[in-house]
Design an enzyme around this catalytic site. Sequence first.
Site, mmCIF file in Angstrom:
data_model
loop_
_atom_site.group_PDB
_atom_site.id
_atom_site.type_symbol
_atom_site.label_atom_id
_atom_site.label_comp_id
_atom_site.label_asym_id
_atom_site.label_seq_id
_atom_site.Cartn_x
_atom_site.Cartn_y
_atom_site.Cartn_z
ATOM 1 N N GLY A 1 41.796 21.598 56.429
ATOM 2 C CA GLY A 1 41.915 22.493 55.290
ATOM 3 C C GLY A 1 41.139 23.716 55.342
ATOM 4 O O GLY A 1 41.102 24.610 56.131
ATOM 5 N N HIS A 2 40.670 24.264 53.874
ATOM 6 C CA HIS A 2 40.074 25.832 53.784
ATOM 7 C C HIS A 2 38.938 26.157 54.593
ATOM 8 O O HIS A 2 38.786 26.935 55.109
ATOM 9 C CB HIS A 2 39.624 25.823 52.255
ATOM 10 C CG HIS A 2 38.953 27.180 51.885
ATOM 11 N ND1 HIS A 2 40.021 28.162 51.877
ATOM 12 C CD2 HIS A 2 38.015 27.582 51.317
ATOM 13 C CE1 HIS A 2 39.269 29.283 51.202
ATOM 14 N NE2 HIS A 2 38.159 28.702 51.155
ATOM 15 N N PHE A 3 38.164 25.151 54.796
ATOM 16 C CA PHE A 3 36.951 25.067 55.605
ATOM 17 C C PHE A 3 37.041 24.305 56.882
ATOM 18 O O PHE A 3 36.585 23.204 57.166
ATOM 19 C CB PHE A 3 35.564 24.562 54.810
ATOM 20 C CG PHE A 3 34.948 25.475 53.744
ATOM 21 C CD1 PHE A 3 34.551 26.645 54.064
ATOM 22 C CD2 PHE A 3 35.212 24.848 52.498
ATOM 23 C CE1 PHE A 3 33.946 27.217 52.823
ATOM 24 C CE2 PHE A 3 34.927 25.775 51.400
ATOM 25 C CZ PHE A 3 34.596 26.969 51.614
ATOM 26 N N ASP B 1 45.319 24.870 53.859
ATOM 27 C CA ASP B 1 44.500 25.489 52.879
ATOM 28 C C ASP B 1 45.259 25.977 51.535
ATOM 29 O O ASP B 1 46.350 26.526 51.672
ATOM 30 C CB ASP B 1 44.036 26.783 53.327
ATOM 31 C CG ASP B 1 42.987 27.564 52.746
ATOM 32 O OD1 ASP B 1 42.966 27.242 51.353
ATOM 33 O OD2 ASP B 1 42.308 28.354 53.185
ATOM 34 N N GLN C 1 38.990 33.094 60.464
ATOM 35 C CA GLN C 1 39.369 31.441 60.007
ATOM 36 C C GLN C 1 39.611 31.541 58.432
ATOM 37 O O GLN C 1 38.909 31.483 57.666
ATOM 38 C CB GLN C 1 37.987 30.486 60.385
ATOM 39 C CG GLN C 1 38.154 29.254 60.291
ATOM 40 C CD GLN C 1 37.879 28.711 58.709
ATOM 41 O OE1 GLN C 1 36.667 28.422 58.458
ATOM 42 N NE2 GLN C 1 38.991 28.254 57.995
#
Length: 323
Positions: free
Chosen positions: A299-301, A273, A162
């Site tokens: 996004g990133h998380f 991201d 991920q």
Amino acid sequence: MKNLILYALAIVPLFMSGKTMLDVEKSNLIFKNKENMTTIKYRTLEVNGINIAYREAGNPENETIVLLHGFPTSSHQYRKVLDQLSDEYHLVAPDYPGFGNSDFPAASAFEYTFDNIAATIDAFLEKKEITSYALMIQDYGAPIGFRIATAHPERVTAIINQNGNAYEEGLGAAWKDTKAFWANRNEQSEKALLHSFSLEALKWQYTHGTRNPEKVNPDTWHLDYLRMSRPNAHAVQLDLFYDYQNNVKLYPKWQKYLRENQPPLLIVWGKNDAFFPESGAIAFEKDVKNIDYNIYDTGHFALEEDADKIIPKMRSFLSKLKK
């Protein structure tokens, strides 16, 4: 009296179906055992003089997934995975030294490099006698996970990725200041990165690129900010930012590992991201043949917004490996 009445109401249908009190007790025991196995435990294990905090859930006799967290967070980022997959898998999520609830030794007592953190987590797994596992990697979890994988390729059953990068084309625009820092570490280039530890910047890391920021629990960045506000925390994190360039130098080694070992790979990537855009996910297709490729509009998380999609995908991917 109320509890007695409720108990009586619960067991009457069982007796009417021909079941005995022994059957009821066995059912209760099975339920309690299952509940105990799926409950998340918050534990610590001493590794080379450092207490490593970790979350553990599921039956240790089941296949193990080792969950490696990113910056600036901790095993807390995997709380939904631990909760939802522990019925079928054994899950272990350690906090790195200086992160989460693990010890935060002084830089004079612990070298904050990715080599050393990976060696510590590898030793943690050895001490736990975990010698076969799938790795879930995200952000910092990638350089730590790939170091462990290249050291023990025979132990890694699969990789769940991920937003964990291993290719130069996967380094996004948000690395501009960090790359300048790599080129010339000085007071000015350090100062340019200090905003990364502010509450506003930490919130941005969680909410940037999400479809609906209101779905992201604000406890995430507030917990991170609390830990980033400890004495010497900024200096330690700057050391890791600087050391990250050594991860880039290892990309060819990790890519060779992928080509030669062909671990089954699940990509569950947030395409918005700013640090690791979708180009980083696409790059894995050059070296790995068995890829389950999934991109999410977040996004990133990615787990914060799309856990309800990612976790079932993880279960499906891993179940196919059993066959």
